[in-house]
Design a protein around this motif. Structure first.
Motif, PDB file in Angstrom:
ATOM      1  N   LEU B 118      -2.668  -2.692   9.330  1.00 59.55           N
ATOM      2  CA  LEU B 118      -1.567  -1.802   8.957  1.00 59.55           C
ATOM      3  C   LEU B 118      -2.110  -0.547   8.287  1.00 59.55           C
ATOM      4  CD1 LEU B 118       0.783  -4.397   7.160  1.00 59.55           C
ATOM      5  CD2 LEU B 118       0.921  -3.648   9.536  1.00 59.55           C
ATOM      6  N   GLY B 119      -1.574   0.593   8.663  1.00 60.97           N
ATOM      7  CA  GLY B 119      -1.805   1.806   7.892  1.00 60.97           C
ATOM      8  C   GLY B 119      -0.785   1.834   6.764  1.00 60.97           C
ATOM      9  N   ILE B 120      -1.223   2.144   5.566  1.00 59.60           N
ATOM     10  CA  ILE B 120      -0.346   2.126   4.394  1.00 59.60           C
ATOM     11  C   ILE B 120      -0.280   3.533   3.789  1.00 59.60           C
ATOM     12  CG2 ILE B 120      -0.004   1.186   2.058  1.00 59.60           C
ATOM     13  CD1 ILE B 120       0.284  -0.979   4.169  1.00 59.60           C
ATOM     14  N   VAL B 121       0.929   4.024   3.569  1.00 60.47           N
ATOM     15  CA  VAL B 121       1.093   5.311   2.890  1.00 60.47           C
ATOM     16  C   VAL B 121       2.184   5.171   1.825  1.00 60.47           C
ATOM     17  CG1 VAL B 121       1.612   7.774   3.113  1.00 60.47           C
ATOM     18  CG2 VAL B 121       0.516   6.574   5.007  1.00 60.47           C
ATOM     19  N   LEU B 122       1.887   5.622   0.619  1.00 60.86           N
ATOM     20  CA  LEU B 122       2.905   5.712  -0.433  1.00 60.86           C
ATOM     21  C   LEU B 122       3.215   7.184  -0.651  1.00 60.86           C
ATOM     22  CD1 LEU B 122       0.890   3.092  -1.797  1.00 60.86           C
ATOM     23  CD2 LEU B 122       3.168   2.928  -2.777  1.00 60.86           C
ATOM     24  N   ARG B 123       4.523   7.502  -0.715  1.00 59.53           N
ATOM     25  CA  ARG B 123       4.929   8.892  -0.878  1.00 59.53           C
ATOM     26  C   ARG B 123       5.982   8.994  -1.967  1.00 59.53           C
ATOM     27  NH1 ARG B 123       5.553   8.105   4.602  1.00 59.53           N
ATOM     28  NH2 ARG B 123       4.005   9.096   5.956  1.00 59.53           N
ATOM     29  N   SER B 124       6.044  10.180  -2.552  1.00 57.38           N
ATOM     30  CA  SER B 124       7.142  10.501  -3.458  1.00 57.38           C
ATOM     31  C   SER B 124       7.475  11.966  -3.270  1.00 57.38           C
ATOM     32  CB  SER B 124       6.740  10.243  -4.920  1.00 57.38           C
ATOM     33  OG  SER B 124       7.811  10.594  -5.782  1.00 57.38           O
ATOM     34  N   GLN B 125       8.729  12.232  -3.064  1.00 55.47           N
ATOM     35  CA  GLN B 125       9.214  13.609  -2.907  1.00 55.47           C
ATOM     36  C   GLN B 125       8.390  14.374  -1.868  1.00 55.47           C
ATOM     37  OE1 GLN B 125       8.948  14.394  -7.134  1.00 55.47           O
ATOM     38  NE2 GLN B 125      11.126  13.989  -7.408  1.00 55.47           N
ATOM     39  N   GLY B 126       8.116  13.690  -0.763  1.00 55.76           N
ATOM     40  CA  GLY B 126       7.432  14.330   0.362  1.00 55.76           C
ATOM     41  C   GLY B 126       5.931  14.450   0.222  1.00 55.76           C
ATOM     42  N   LYS B 127       5.389  13.991  -0.908  1.00 58.35           N
ATOM     43  CA  LYS B 127       3.939  14.104  -1.096  1.00 58.35           C
ATOM     44  C   LYS B 127       3.292  12.716  -1.108  1.00 58.35           C
ATOM     45  CE  LYS B 127       3.835  18.582  -3.199  1.00 58.35           C
ATOM     46  NZ  LYS B 127       3.290  19.466  -4.213  1.00 58.35           N
ATOM     47  N   VAL B 128       2.077  12.665  -0.591  1.00 63.73           N
ATOM     48  CA  VAL B 128       1.369  11.387  -0.496  1.00 63.73           C
ATOM     49  C   VAL B 128       0.797  11.018  -1.866  1.00 63.73           C
ATOM     50  CG1 VAL B 128      -0.613  10.206   0.531  1.00 63.73           C
ATOM     51  CG2 VAL B 128       0.803  11.713   1.938  1.00 63.73           C
ATOM     52  N   LEU B 129       1.137   9.823  -2.323  1.00 61.96           N
ATOM     53  CA  LEU B 129       0.605   9.299  -3.586  1.00 61.96           C
ATOM     54  C   LEU B 129      -0.673   8.508  -3.357  1.00 61.96           C
ATOM     55  CD1 LEU B 129       3.883   7.752  -5.055  1.00 61.96           C
ATOM     56  CD2 LEU B 129       2.912   9.987  -5.603  1.00 61.96           C
ATOM     57  N   ALA B 130      -0.674   7.767  -2.269  1.00 62.58           N
ATOM     58  CA  ALA B 130      -1.818   6.910  -1.969  1.00 62.58           C
ATOM     59  C   ALA B 130      -1.794   6.586  -0.481  1.00 62.58           C
ATOM     60  CB  ALA B 130      -1.767   5.623  -2.788  1.00 62.58           C
ATOM     61  N   LYS B 131      -2.975   6.332   0.044  1.00 62.04           N
ATOM     62  CA  LYS B 131      -3.097   6.108   1.484  1.00 62.04           C
ATOM     63  C   LYS B 131      -4.210   5.088   1.709  1.00 62.04           C
ATOM     64  CE  LYS B 131      -3.015   9.149   5.504  1.00 62.04           C
ATOM     65  NZ  LYS B 131      -3.185  10.518   5.948  1.00 62.04           N
ATOM     66  N   GLY B 132      -4.030   4.210   2.691  1.00 61.07           N
ATOM     67  CA  GLY B 132      -5.084   3.244   2.954  1.00 61.07           C
ATOM     68  C   GLY B 132      -4.734   2.338   4.110  1.00 61.07           C
TER      69      GLY B 132
END
Lengths: 81, 139
Positions: B118-132
């Motif tokens: 799985l590709g994992i992306v965390l976002r808030s208000q359109g911006k990437v917080l973390a990716k992995g």
């Protein structure tokens, strides 16, 4: 590629997956013989073997494997067909 | 109590997505501090966090990982998945009360072993917080 060459290539795969160059790959080798060979490493090993030999196994084929000899026989059968 | 989805290998085609929306509360921050023993003032002291240039306490990175756990355990693939690995790069901080989401995308499926990446992306208000990325074994 013959069976002997398959064992040589498989040895390299084992050394890479287990990060242990002391492992001697032989037909009777099983997960019981290698400390790090747990269920997750087994999955990584199968994927690494598929990649190294350019093959895709089925779940049934993987489940039938009892030792390295079975794995090499499976690779041989694919390589000759 | 919420019920975990029960996706099977055949349901997990490349590109399939799922997401979980969340925001972290002050109470959750206090609970995590107690649970982890991490009372670093960046996470517990608003004045300290502000002096470091933040609008308020920074959400623990492990709480973001907790939401990855929710995504994998409840949504993608849900009940029958066993989490095998996670790598995550933190890019930006999340702050208490800020809306965020974690999204998972199936990037590869290995039928012979049941391994799903799985590709994992965390976002808030359109911006990437973390990716992995994460690996899950379906069994």
């Amino acid at each position: 590629m013959n069976t002997e060459q398959h064992y040589a290539k498989l040895t390299q795969v084992f050394h890479d997956v287990f990060d242990d160059e002391s492992i001697v790959v032989h037909p009777q080798l099983t997960a019981d013989d290698v400390d790090e060979w747990d269920s997750l490493t087994h999955i990584r090993l199968v994927i690494a073997v598929e990649k190294a030999f350019g093959l895709k196994f089925s779940a049934a084929e993987v489940e039938r494997l009892r030792n390295v000899g079975d794995l090499v026989a499976l690779i041989d059968s694919r390589a000759t067909h | 109590m919420a019920t975990a989805r029960q996706l099977e290998l055949a349901d997990l085609t490349e590109g399939k997505k799922a997401n979980v929306s969340f925001s972290i509360t002050e109470q959750q921050m206090r609970q995590f501090a107690e649970l982890s023993g991490d009372f670093n003032p960046l996470h517990t002291d608003a004045a300290f966090a502000q002096a470091k240039g933040n609008p308020g306490p920074v959400v623990y990175g492990a709480l973001l990982i907790a939401k990855v756990s929710q995504l994998i355990g409840m949504e993608l693939p849900g009940r029958d998945g066993v989490w095998a690995s996670l790598s995550l790069d933190f890019k930006r901080p999340l702050f208490v009360g800020q809306p965020a989401e974690v999204e998972g995308t199936v990037t590869s499926v290995h039928p012979a072993t049941g391994l799903v990446e799985l590709g994992i992306v965390l976002r808030s208000q359109g911006k990437v917080l973390a990716k992995g990325k994460a690996e899950v074994v379906l069994g």
